[in-house]
Design a protein around this motif. Structure first.
Motif, PDB file in Angstrom:
ATOM      1  N   VAL A   1      -1.483  -2.616   0.205  1.00 55.72           N
ATOM      2  CA  VAL A   1      -2.654  -2.665  -0.680  1.00 55.72           C
ATOM      3  C   VAL A   1      -3.932  -2.569   0.148  1.00 55.72           C
ATOM      4  O   VAL A   1      -4.856  -1.827  -0.204  1.00 55.72           O
ATOM      5  N   GLN A   2      -3.981  -3.308   1.249  1.00 53.14           N
ATOM      6  CA  GLN A   2      -5.168  -3.279   2.100  1.00 53.14           C
ATOM      7  C   GLN A   2      -5.418  -1.889   2.678  1.00 53.14           C
ATOM      8  O   GLN A   2      -6.566  -1.443   2.752  1.00 53.14           O
ATOM      9  N   ILE A   3      -4.359  -1.220   3.087  1.00 52.99           N
ATOM     10  CA  ILE A   3      -4.524   0.135   3.622  1.00 52.99           C
ATOM     11  C   ILE A   3      -5.066   1.057   2.531  1.00 52.99           C
ATOM     12  O   ILE A   3      -5.973   1.854   2.761  1.00 52.99           O
ATOM     13  N   GLU A   4      -4.524   0.922   1.338  1.00 53.71           N
ATOM     14  CA  GLU A   4      -4.943   1.802   0.248  1.00 53.71           C
ATOM     15  C   GLU A   4      -6.383   1.555  -0.187  1.00 53.71           C
ATOM     16  O   GLU A   4      -7.117   2.498  -0.491  1.00 53.71           O
ATOM     17  N   PHE A   5      -6.813   0.306  -0.211  1.00 54.63           N
ATOM     18  CA  PHE A   5      -8.127  -0.030  -0.757  1.00 54.63           C
ATOM     19  C   PHE A   5      -9.065  -0.677   0.248  1.00 54.63           C
ATOM     20  O   PHE A   5     -10.159  -1.088  -0.121  1.00 54.63           O
ATOM     21  N   GLY A   6      -8.658  -0.802   1.488  1.00 54.98           N
ATOM     22  CA  GLY A   6      -9.405  -1.594   2.460  1.00 54.98           C
ATOM     23  C   GLY A   6     -10.557  -0.891   3.136  1.00 54.98           C
ATOM     24  O   GLY A   6     -11.077   0.124   2.673  1.00 54.98           O
TER      25      GLY A   6
END
Length: 169
Positions: A97-102
């Motif tokens: 999730v962090q990679i996608e939205f970070g």
């Protein structure tokens, strides 16, 4: 699927070879399902999604010991710092999730993996759609956006009629 693919790439980069990829995939697939009308119960969307995944997996005969890490990963995926300490499934769903939205820096370090995931599974305005679903649920049931939570941040920054990505995202 993007969250799964990015979580798997992070695990690969970390040298993890023994992750339960099936559990990671299921947790990633269900991690936002609590925003769907079918699963829009009284609890935070993360908990409703975790409960939905657990019901689904129990119906297919999964043992509680395999369900629990999936439930935990889904319930904690918007919570900073905790999922990274709760086992591989929670850790890599959160990191996906962090990679996608970070941050731009994190996204840059995974640029090739993000491009591959987005080519296979286009984003299609996911930020706007997801934030709208979370905000709508929270406005209808304020207990779904108690402080501190990501949903509460979205509601705090919500301005009806404003286009684009909410600053709380």
């Amino acid at each position: 699927m993007r969250t799964y693919l990015l979580g798997m790439e992070a695990a690969r980069r970390d040298g993890v070879t023994d992750i339960d990829s099936e559990s990671l995939c299921l947790a990633a697939l269900f991690h936002d399902c609590g925003t769907a009308p079918l699963y829009n119960g009284p609890a935070r969307f993360e908990i409703e999604g975790a409960d939905a995944a657990a019901r689904f997996l129990r119906a297919y005969g999964w043992a509680p010991a395999r369900i629990d890490p999936i439930w935990e990963a889904i319930a904690l995926h918007t919570t900073p710092e905790i999922p990274e300490r709760r086992g591989m499934i929670a850790r890599y769903v959160r990191i996906g999730v962090q990679i996608e939205f970070g941050s731009a820096g994190l996204r840059q370090s995974f640029a090739e993996a993000i491009e591959a995931a987005e080519n296979k599974y286009p984003r299609q305005y996911v930020e706007e759609v997801l934030q709208g679903l979370v905000i709508d649920q929270a406005l209808a049931r304020p207990q779904k956006a108690l402080q501190p939570s990501w949903a509460a941040d979205l509601v705090r920054h919500h301005r009806p009629g404003r286009q684009g990505i909410n600053p709380g995202f």
